[in-house]
Design a protein around this motif. Structure first.
Motif, mmCIF file in Angstrom:
data_model
loop_
_atom_site.group_PDB
_atom_site.id
_atom_site.type_symbol
_atom_site.label_atom_id
_atom_site.label_comp_id
_atom_site.label_asym_id
_atom_site.label_seq_id
_atom_site.Cartn_x
_atom_site.Cartn_y
_atom_site.Cartn_z
ATOM 1 N N CYS A 49 -17.654 62.824 43.414
ATOM 2 C CA CYS A 49 -16.968 62.691 44.523
ATOM 3 C C CYS A 49 -17.009 63.947 45.750
ATOM 4 O O CYS A 49 -16.943 63.950 46.515
ATOM 5 C CB CYS A 49 -15.363 62.688 44.210
ATOM 6 S SG CYS A 49 -14.942 61.265 43.240
ATOM 7 N N HIS A 50 -17.903 64.969 45.246
ATOM 8 C CA HIS A 50 -17.907 66.125 46.036
ATOM 9 C C HIS A 50 -19.440 66.559 45.637
ATOM 10 O O HIS A 50 -19.676 67.612 45.403
ATOM 11 C CB HIS A 50 -16.924 67.424 45.929
ATOM 12 C CG HIS A 50 -15.544 66.591 46.096
ATOM 13 N ND1 HIS A 50 -14.796 66.212 45.008
ATOM 14 C CD2 HIS A 50 -14.762 66.822 47.040
ATOM 15 C CE1 HIS A 50 -13.679 66.121 45.378
ATOM 16 N NE2 HIS A 50 -13.447 66.180 46.628
ATOM 17 N N TYR B 35 -16.379 64.374 37.807
ATOM 18 C CA TYR B 35 -15.624 64.189 39.017
ATOM 19 C C TYR B 35 -16.168 64.805 40.217
ATOM 20 O O TYR B 35 -16.509 63.959 41.311
ATOM 21 C CB TYR B 35 -14.210 64.350 38.824
ATOM 22 C CG TYR B 35 -13.338 64.392 40.138
ATOM 23 C CD1 TYR B 35 -12.746 62.900 40.652
ATOM 24 C CD2 TYR B 35 -13.201 65.488 41.023
ATOM 25 C CE1 TYR B 35 -12.359 62.737 41.620
ATOM 26 C CE2 TYR B 35 -12.325 65.230 42.209
ATOM 27 C CZ TYR B 35 -11.911 64.018 42.533
ATOM 28 O OH TYR B 35 -11.256 63.736 43.587
#
Length: 222
Positions: A121-122, A117
């Motif tokens: 996303c980052h 994740y």
């Protein structure tokens, strides 16, 4: 109280025990070789020393431990009737190890999902979020929770009186066949299994969401 148990396993099809032994032995060897190759590749390749492959190597080690706590005993019982006998303490240890590694897998998969994740996303903060110490904490935390879960189930199961038959209708010491041998009301044990197992399943999802980094608001001038 019974001094030990007899694992019936595949006793209903004794004529095929040699064939089953060869099949399961082949599957077991393939499992060991596959997971060991992942661990060795990770160790020998500095370019793979990233959080994703770190979790993958640890998960491969966990898979080896998970299958090794039940399969060797099952293989030996297929070749010899004497190997079908397991002591009281040996049965408790087998159940504890099986539940330990099984519960740990759930939380380690949650940690691996958390890692992916952050990578998606980052991407700019990925190396800052998934530091080495953070990855180690995820692994240690997974084992601690798995150990606590296994201890609860094992203690509640083997605190029951087994004063009837000592034949386990399974090829290893699992909770449901063990509860069938008890000569005491098992509704408390069934409730504990339901609650703790539910907490493990739901907790693995909750753990991933609670560890997500907080969203930052971007302020625009004016």
């Amino acid at each position: 109280m019974v001094p030990g148990f007899i694992l019936l396993g595949f006793s209903g099809i004794t004529q095929h025990e040699v064939s089953l032994f060869l099949i399961f032995l082949g599957i077991y060897i393939i499992t060991l070789v596959r997971n060991l190759s992942i661990i060795i590749t990770y160790k020998l390749s500095p370019s793979l020393h990233t959080p994703m492959y770190f979790f993958l190597a640890n998960f491969s080690l966990l898979e080896i431990l998970y299958v090794s706590c039940t399969v060797p005993k099952m293989l030996s019982s297929l070749l010899s009737d004497c190997s079908k006998v397991i002591s009281f303490s040996g049965c408790a240890m087998q159940m504890y190890c099986f539940l330990l590694f099984g519960g740990t897998e759930c939380y380690m998969l949650a940690a691996m999902a958390y890692d992916r994740y952050n990578a998606i996303c980052h991407p700019l903060l990925y190396t800052l979020i998934m530091r080495e110490i953070v990855c180690i904490r995820h692994i240690v935390g997974s084992y601690v929770i798995g150990a606590a879960n296994a201890l609860i189930h094992t203690v509640f199961t083997f605190s029951l009186p087994f004063c009837g038959s000592n034949k386990i209708d399974h090829f290893f010491c699992d909770i449901p066949p063990m509860l069938e041998l008890s000569c005491k009301d098992i509704w408390v044990n069934e409730l504990v299994v339901f609650i703790v197992s539910g907490c493990v399943i739901i907790g693995s999802f909750v753990r991933g969401t609670t560890l997500l980094p907080p969203k930052r608001r971007t302020r625009y001038p004016g």
